[in-house]
Scaffold this motif. Structure first.
Motif, PDB file in Angstrom:
ATOM      1  N   UNK A 253       0.810  -1.223   0.000  1.00 41.85           N
ATOM      2  CA  UNK A 253       0.000   0.000   0.000  1.00 41.85           C
ATOM      3  C   UNK A 253       0.839   1.267   0.000  1.00 41.85           C
ATOM      4  N   UNK A 254       2.139   1.140   0.221  1.00 38.68           N
ATOM      5  CA  UNK A 254       3.025   2.294   0.114  1.00 38.68           C
ATOM      6  C   UNK A 254       3.328   2.609  -1.355  1.00 38.68           C
ATOM      7  N   UNK A 255       3.090   1.629  -2.221  1.00 34.77           N
ATOM      8  CA  UNK A 255       3.314   1.808  -3.656  1.00 34.77           C
ATOM      9  C   UNK A 255       2.008   2.030  -4.403  1.00 34.77           C
ATOM     10  N   UNK A 256       0.990   1.260  -4.020  1.00 37.66           N
ATOM     11  CA  UNK A 256      -0.301   1.300  -4.697  1.00 37.66           C
ATOM     12  C   UNK A 256      -1.387   1.045  -3.661  1.00 37.66           C
ATOM     13  N   UNK A 257      -2.487   1.816  -3.663  1.00 39.24           N
ATOM     14  CA  UNK A 257      -3.570   1.557  -2.713  1.00 39.24           C
ATOM     15  C   UNK A 257      -4.054   0.105  -2.801  1.00 39.24           C
TER      16      UNK A 257
ATOM     17  N   UNK B 222      -5.294   0.589  -8.185  1.00 42.07           N
ATOM     18  CA  UNK B 222      -5.342  -0.057  -6.887  1.00 42.07           C
ATOM     19  C   UNK B 222      -5.370  -1.564  -7.113  1.00 42.07           C
ATOM     20  N   UNK B 223      -5.070  -2.313  -6.054  1.00 42.75           N
ATOM     21  CA  UNK B 223      -5.123  -3.765  -6.175  1.00 42.75           C
ATOM     22  C   UNK B 223      -6.041  -4.344  -5.107  1.00 42.75           C
ATOM     23  N   UNK B 224      -6.581  -5.508  -5.398  1.00 45.43           N
ATOM     24  CA  UNK B 224      -7.544  -6.159  -4.507  1.00 45.43           C
ATOM     25  C   UNK B 224      -6.885  -7.327  -3.779  1.00 45.43           C
TER      26      UNK B 224
ATOM     27  N   UNK C 186      -6.463   0.526   2.096  1.00 42.12           N
ATOM     28  CA  UNK C 186      -5.187   0.790   2.755  1.00 42.12           C
ATOM     29  C   UNK C 186      -4.311   1.671   1.857  1.00 42.12           C
ATOM     30  N   UNK C 187      -3.805   2.754   2.442  1.00 43.80           N
ATOM     31  CA  UNK C 187      -2.894   3.663   1.745  1.00 43.80           C
ATOM     32  C   UNK C 187      -1.751   3.983   2.699  1.00 43.80           C
ATOM     33  N   UNK C 188      -0.525   3.817   2.218  1.00 47.23           N
ATOM     34  CA  UNK C 188       0.669   4.108   3.026  1.00 47.23           C
ATOM     35  C   UNK C 188       0.642   3.387   4.364  1.00 47.23           C
ATOM     36  N   UNK C 189       0.171   2.130   4.328  1.00 43.22           N
ATOM     37  CA  UNK C 189       0.211   1.296   5.523  1.00 43.22           C
ATOM     38  C   UNK C 189      -0.947   1.440   6.476  1.00 43.22           C
TER      39      UNK C 189
ATOM     40  N   UNK D 135      -5.620   9.985  -6.131  1.00 47.55           N
ATOM     41  CA  UNK D 135      -5.284  10.120  -7.548  1.00 47.55           C
ATOM     42  C   UNK D 135      -3.767  10.258  -7.689  1.00 47.55           C
ATOM     43  N   UNK D 136      -3.106   9.276  -8.311  1.00 54.45           N
ATOM     44  CA  UNK D 136      -1.645   9.357  -8.431  1.00 54.45           C
ATOM     45  C   UNK D 136      -1.178  10.475  -9.354  1.00 54.45           C
ATOM     46  N   UNK D 137      -2.119  11.037 -10.117  1.00 50.93           N
ATOM     47  CA  UNK D 137      -1.754  12.081 -11.075  1.00 50.93           C
ATOM     48  C   UNK D 137      -2.178  13.469 -10.610  1.00 50.93           C
ATOM     49  N   UNK D 138      -2.627  13.562  -9.358  1.00 49.70           N
ATOM     50  CA  UNK D 138      -3.157  14.838  -8.862  1.00 49.70           C
ATOM     51  C   UNK D 138      -2.124  15.957  -8.954  1.00 49.70           C
TER      52      UNK D 138
END
Length: 263
Positions: free
Chosen positions: A12-16, A47-49, A75-78, A103-106
């Motif tokens: 989750x530190x790389x991808x939600x 994101x991944x499931x 989960x985002x950033x742990x 949004x990773x492109x924000x």
């Protein structure tokens, strides 16, 4: 062997990571699972499931206070930052995801908006093209690119706003692009003959050159002489331009009162 620390916390530190807490005996879980899997495939890269059977990992359910299932946590950033319980519909989940998943492109879109405000349209356009290549459903990028392309590529701007049709937050922008885009793409011969036609065409030419003061002045003149020319086109065009520029823009402030008095 499943490792929650690796598969969820570290990832989750790389991808939600969307965690679906479920159980085999749970009928709503069996309804929700395929929907989440479908959306995970649709939004690959955003994101991944991860699915966690609470019967096999009761300690995880206890740690994250899962009181009923299905229970979905993002989960985002742990950290678990958002979630929902119950078997929501695909549409409801998708709307929730749009708000919940970062949004990773924000930052890139924000930079493009800054460049546009500085008059650096070409640089802003290039940044947004990169974003939309990777994330074609990015609403903020679509909206900003439509604004940039409206005067130089109105047909493409109109295409972009069709992708925003079901988004109430962008309804005003969509209507603005439709009004101005139609004028810019209309053939001169399609406008009815009238004493105000030349003024109307001059206003459209001014829009095309982004000479907003001149355009609004001409439209107001048409309004005073023939309010309903081109299906009330001058009034609609002025409102669209005011919206495009913003209510505090100097051009809007200069002309709004004269516009309000013109009909």
């Amino acid at each position: 062997m499943f490792d929650f620390q690796v598969e969820v916390i570290e990832q989750s530190h790389t991808l939600p990571v969307l965690v679906d807490f479920w159980a085999e005996w749970c009928a709503p879980c069996r309804m929700l699972g395929p929907v989440l899997e479908k959306l995970a495939a649709k939004y690959t890269g955003s994101w991944r499931l991860v699915k966690i059977n609470t019967g096999e990992f009761p300690e995880l359910a206890e740690r994250y206070q899962v009181r009923g299932i299905p229970d979905v946590k993002l989960f985002v950033a742990g950290e678990a930052v958002d979630g929902f319980s119950g078997a929501l519909s695909e549409y409801q989940i998708e709307q929730w995801l749009k708000k919940a998943v970062p949004d990773p492109y924000a930052r890139t879109v924000a930079l493009a908006e800054t460049l546009l405000a500085e008059g650096r349209k070409v640089d802003a356009k290039r940044l947004l093209e990169d974003v939309l290549r990777e994330s074609p459903d990015n609403l903020q990028a679509l909206a900003l690119q439509a604004r940039i392309l409206l005067f130089c590529e109105p047909e493409e701007a109109l295409r972009l706003i069709t992708l925003l049709n079901d988004e109430p937050d962008y309804a005003e922008l969509s209507e603005t692009v439709r009004v101005i885009g139609r004028l810019l793409m209309q053939e001169e011969a399609n406008f009815a003959d009238s004493p105000v036609k030349d003024s109307y065409l001059a206003a459209i030419a001014a829009i095309r050159s982004e000479h907003y003061d001149e355009a609004i002045e001409q439209f107001i003149q048409v309004l005073r002489e023939d309010r309903y020319y081109d299906d009330d086109g001058s009034r609609k065009a002025c409102i669209a331009l005011f919206r495009y520029l913003g209510q505090e823009h100097p051009v809007t402030l200069r002309h709004r009162r004269a516009f309000d008095r013109s009909f």
